[in-house]
Design an enzyme around this catalytic site. Sequence first.
Site, short mmCIF file in Angstrom:
data_model
loop_
_atom_site.label_atom_id
_atom_site.label_comp_id
_atom_site.label_asym_id
_atom_site.label_seq_id
_atom_site.Cartn_x
_atom_site.Cartn_y
_atom_site.Cartn_z
N ILE A 116 2.98 7.05 -1.43
CA ILE A 116 4.19 7.86 -1.63
C ILE A 116 4.17 8.44 -3.04
O ILE A 116 4.45 9.63 -3.24
CB ILE A 116 5.45 7.02 -1.37
CG1 ILE A 116 5.49 6.57 0.10
CG2 ILE A 116 6.70 7.81 -1.72
CD1 ILE A 116 6.49 5.46 0.39
N VAL B 50 0.84 -1.20 0.00
CA VAL B 50 0.00 0.00 0.00
C VAL B 50 0.88 1.25 0.00
O VAL B 50 0.58 2.23 -0.69
CB VAL B 50 -0.96 0.01 1.22
CG1 VAL B 50 -1.73 1.32 1.29
CG2 VAL B 50 -1.91 -1.18 1.17
N CYS B 51 1.97 1.21 0.74
CA CYS B 51 2.82 2.39 0.94
C CYS B 51 3.30 3.04 -0.36
O CYS B 51 3.21 4.27 -0.49
CB CYS B 51 3.99 2.05 1.85
SG CYS B 51 3.48 1.42 3.47
N PRO B 52 3.79 2.30 -1.34
CA PRO B 52 4.27 2.99 -2.54
C PRO B 52 3.17 3.71 -3.31
O PRO B 52 3.43 4.71 -3.97
CB PRO B 52 4.92 1.88 -3.38
CG PRO B 52 4.38 0.61 -2.86
CD PRO B 52 4.03 0.85 -1.41
#
Length: 183
Positions: free
Chosen positions: A60, A55-57
Site C-alpha cells: 500500500i 506484507v500489505c502495508p
Amino acid sequence: MLTVGDKLPSFDLLAVDSDSELAAQPDQAFKRVNQDSFPDKWKVLFFWPKDFTFVCPTEIRGYGDLLEAFNERDTQLIGASTDGEFVHLAWRRDHQDLKGLSFPWLADIKRELASALGILDRREGVALRATFIVDPANLIRHVSVNDHSVGRNPQETLRLLDALQSDELCPCNWHKGEPTIRF
C-alpha cells in the site's frame, strides 16, 4: 476469475479516502465509490487480503509513493480488501507507513466485488493479492494475482500501465520512452 477484455463489474462500496484528523467524525472520512466514480480515467484496483497484516502495508505504501506518477498518467489508484471501512480508517490512523495516503480504500465487507472478480480465496474467505488495470471504458486490460505471502511490485504496475497506454507493441521489459516494436 475475470481476465483481460472482461468488463469491470458494477459495484457501489464505501471507501476510506483519508485518515485526516480534520475529519472530526469518522463518517466524514468515508465516501461511496462505484465503477463510474472516475470518468475518463484509467484505474489501478489492487486488493490485499487483510488489514493489520505485515506484507500489505509495504505494498500500500509502495503504491502510495507512486501516486503522483499514476496521477500524471490520468489514472486513479484504488485499494481494497474485505475489511470494513472502520477497520480501514483505524489502520490508516494506526500504522505509521499508511498515514497521509490520499487514495480510496474500498470496504468490500460483503465480498461482493472480490467475488464478482473471482479473487476470493476459497480457504481463507478473504481477497487474494490481486491487481487489475482497467481502462477508461471499464475494460480490464491487465490482471495479476500473487500468493498471500508475496508482495507486488508497484513499479511494475506502473510500467504495465505505460505499455497499455502506449497502444503500441511493447517488447519484454519495455519502459516509457523506449522504442516500441514496428513491423
